[in-house]
Design a protein around this motif. Structure first.
Motif, short mmCIF file in Angstrom:
data_model
loop_
_atom_site.label_atom_id
_atom_site.label_comp_id
_atom_site.label_asym_id
_atom_site.label_seq_id
_atom_site.Cartn_x
_atom_site.Cartn_y
_atom_site.Cartn_z
N ILE A 109 0.84 -1.21 0.00
CA ILE A 109 0.00 0.00 0.00
C ILE A 109 0.87 1.25 0.00
CG2 ILE A 109 -1.59 1.35 1.44
CD1 ILE A 109 -2.90 -1.40 2.17
N ILE A 110 1.95 1.23 0.79
CA ILE A 110 2.85 2.39 0.82
C ILE A 110 3.51 2.58 -0.54
CG2 ILE A 110 5.03 3.24 1.80
CD1 ILE A 110 4.03 1.91 4.48
N LEU A 111 3.93 1.50 -1.19
CA LEU A 111 4.53 1.61 -2.51
C LEU A 111 3.50 2.09 -3.53
CD1 LEU A 111 6.80 -1.57 -2.60
CD2 LEU A 111 7.47 0.81 -2.17
N TRP A 112 2.26 1.64 -3.40
CA TRP A 112 1.20 2.08 -4.32
C TRP A 112 0.98 3.58 -4.19
CZ3 TRP A 112 -0.37 0.32 -8.60
CH2 TRP A 112 -1.55 0.77 -9.18
N LYS A 113 1.00 4.08 -2.94
CA LYS A 113 0.87 5.53 -2.73
C LYS A 113 2.02 6.28 -3.43
CE LYS A 113 -1.27 5.40 1.85
NZ LYS A 113 -1.02 5.72 3.27
N LYS A 114 3.20 5.71 -3.40
CA LYS A 114 4.35 6.35 -4.04
C LYS A 114 4.20 6.31 -5.57
CE LYS A 114 8.34 6.20 -1.51
NZ LYS A 114 8.14 7.57 -1.17
N ILE A 115 3.59 5.27 -6.08
CA ILE A 115 3.32 5.20 -7.52
C ILE A 115 2.33 6.30 -7.90
CG2 ILE A 115 2.19 3.83 -9.33
CD1 ILE A 115 3.46 1.33 -7.96
N TRP A 116 1.26 6.44 -7.13
CA TRP A 116 0.25 7.46 -7.41
C TRP A 116 0.81 8.86 -7.27
CZ3 TRP A 116 -4.27 7.60 -9.77
CH2 TRP A 116 -4.91 6.39 -10.02
N ALA A 117 1.84 9.03 -6.42
CA ALA A 117 2.48 10.34 -6.25
C ALA A 117 3.57 10.57 -7.29
CB ALA A 117 3.07 10.45 -4.84
N HIS A 118 3.69 9.64 -8.24
CA HIS A 118 4.68 9.71 -9.32
C HIS A 118 6.11 9.69 -8.79
CE1 HIS A 118 1.53 10.44 -12.28
NE2 HIS A 118 0.97 11.17 -11.34
N GLU A 119 6.31 9.01 -7.67
CA GLU A 119 7.65 8.84 -7.11
C GLU A 119 8.27 7.52 -7.56
OE1 GLU A 119 7.49 9.37 -2.86
OE2 GLU A 119 6.26 11.16 -3.05
N LEU A 120 7.42 6.54 -7.85
CA LEU A 120 7.88 5.22 -8.31
C LEU A 120 7.09 4.81 -9.55
CD1 LEU A 120 7.97 3.09 -5.01
CD2 LEU A 120 9.89 4.21 -6.15
N CYS A 121 7.69 3.90 -10.28
CA CYS A 121 7.04 3.31 -11.45
C CYS A 121 7.39 1.83 -11.45
CB CYS A 121 7.57 3.99 -12.71
SG CYS A 121 7.00 3.25 -14.24
N LEU A 122 6.44 0.98 -11.81
CA LEU A 122 6.75 -0.44 -11.97
C LEU A 122 7.61 -0.63 -13.21
CD1 LEU A 122 3.40 -2.28 -11.21
CD2 LEU A 122 5.57 -2.59 -10.04
N ASN A 123 8.64 -1.45 -13.07
CA ASN A 123 9.49 -1.78 -14.20
C ASN A 123 9.09 -3.17 -14.68
OD1 ASN A 123 11.47 -2.30 -16.03
ND2 ASN A 123 13.18 -1.76 -14.69
N PHE A 124 8.21 -3.23 -15.64
CA PHE A 124 7.68 -4.51 -16.10
C PHE A 124 8.73 -5.36 -16.81
CE2 PHE A 124 3.95 -1.74 -15.84
CZ PHE A 124 3.13 -2.53 -15.05
N HIS A 125 9.72 -4.73 -17.38
CA HIS A 125 10.72 -5.46 -18.15
C HIS A 125 11.69 -6.25 -17.27
CE1 HIS A 125 13.59 -6.52 -21.23
NE2 HIS A 125 14.54 -5.95 -20.52
N SER A 126 12.09 -5.72 -16.14
CA SER A 126 13.16 -6.35 -15.38
C SER A 126 12.69 -7.35 -14.34
CB SER A 126 14.02 -5.27 -14.69
OG SER A 126 13.30 -4.70 -13.62
N ASN A 127 11.41 -7.68 -14.33
CA ASN A 127 10.95 -8.66 -13.35
C ASN A 127 11.62 -10.00 -13.58
OD1 ASN A 127 9.33 -6.88 -12.06
ND2 ASN A 127 7.47 -7.47 -13.14
N GLU A 128 11.95 -10.63 -12.48
CA GLU A 128 12.60 -11.93 -12.53
C GLU A 128 11.58 -13.00 -12.92
OE1 GLU A 128 14.29 -12.50 -8.67
OE2 GLU A 128 15.19 -10.52 -8.67
N SER A 129 12.07 -14.23 -13.03
CA SER A 129 11.16 -15.33 -13.34
C SER A 129 10.13 -15.50 -12.23
CB SER A 129 11.94 -16.62 -13.56
OG SER A 129 12.71 -16.91 -12.40
N ASN A 130 10.47 -15.06 -11.01
CA ASN A 130 9.50 -15.04 -9.92
C ASN A 130 8.62 -13.81 -10.14
OD1 ASN A 130 8.06 -14.78 -7.58
ND2 ASN A 130 9.82 -14.66 -6.22
N PHE A 131 7.46 -14.01 -10.73
CA PHE A 131 6.62 -12.90 -11.14
C PHE A 131 6.07 -12.09 -9.97
CE2 PHE A 131 3.92 -16.60 -10.90
CZ PHE A 131 2.82 -16.16 -10.21
#
Length: 112
Positions: free
Chosen positions: A78-100
Motif C-alpha cells: 500500500i505504501i509503494l502504491w501511494k508512491k506510484i500514485w504520487a509519481h515517485e515510483l514506477c513499476l518496471n515490467f521489463h526487469s521482473n525476474e522469473s519469480n513474477f
C-alpha cells in the motif's frame, strides 16, 4: 529453567503505518541505483526492523522464518502504491525476474 521455542511463523512489525512509511522512505533514499525489487526492499526492511527492535517477537522464541506476515506485505504494498500514485515510483515490467511476484520499481523522484 529458560525454554527457547523455534518457529517458522512469519514476522510482524511493531511499526505504526506512519513509522513503516518513514522506514521505507529511508531505505529508498539510500538506494544508489534507480531501481530496486520488492523482495530486496522487504529484506532490508526486516533487517532495519530487527536492528530497531521493531519485530513483534514472542518471548523466548527464535524465528527461523525470513518471511513477513501477509498483512505486513500488504502494508508495504500500500505504501509503494501511494508512491506510484504520487509519481515517485514506477513499476518496471521489463526487469521482473522469473519469480513474477518480485516486482521491480524505478525511482522517479526522491524526497530528499
Amino acid at each position: 529453567m529458560k525454554v527457547t521455542y523455534f518457529t517458522n511463523n512469519p514476522l510482524t512489525f511493531k511499526y505504526t503505518d506512519d513509522e513503516l512509511e518513514i522506514a521505507i522512505n529511508g531505505i529508498i533514499e539510500q538506494i544508489e541505483d534507480d531501481t530496486f525489487s520488492f523482495d530486496a526492499l522487504c529484506d532490508t526492511l526486516m533487517v532495519k526492523a530487527q536492528n530497531e527492535n521493531k519485530i513483534d517477537n514472542a518471548p523466548n522464541t527464535v524465528y527461523l522464518s525470513n518471511n513477513l506476515d501477509a498483512k505486513e506485505y500488504e502494508r508495504v504494498s500500500i505504501i509503494l502504491w501511494k508512491k506510484i500514485w504520487a509519481h515517485e515510483l514506477c513499476l518496471n515490467f521489463h526487469s521482473n525476474e522469473s519469480n513474477f511476484n518480485n516486482y521491480s520499481f524505478i525511482i522517479l523522484k526522491r524526497n530528499g
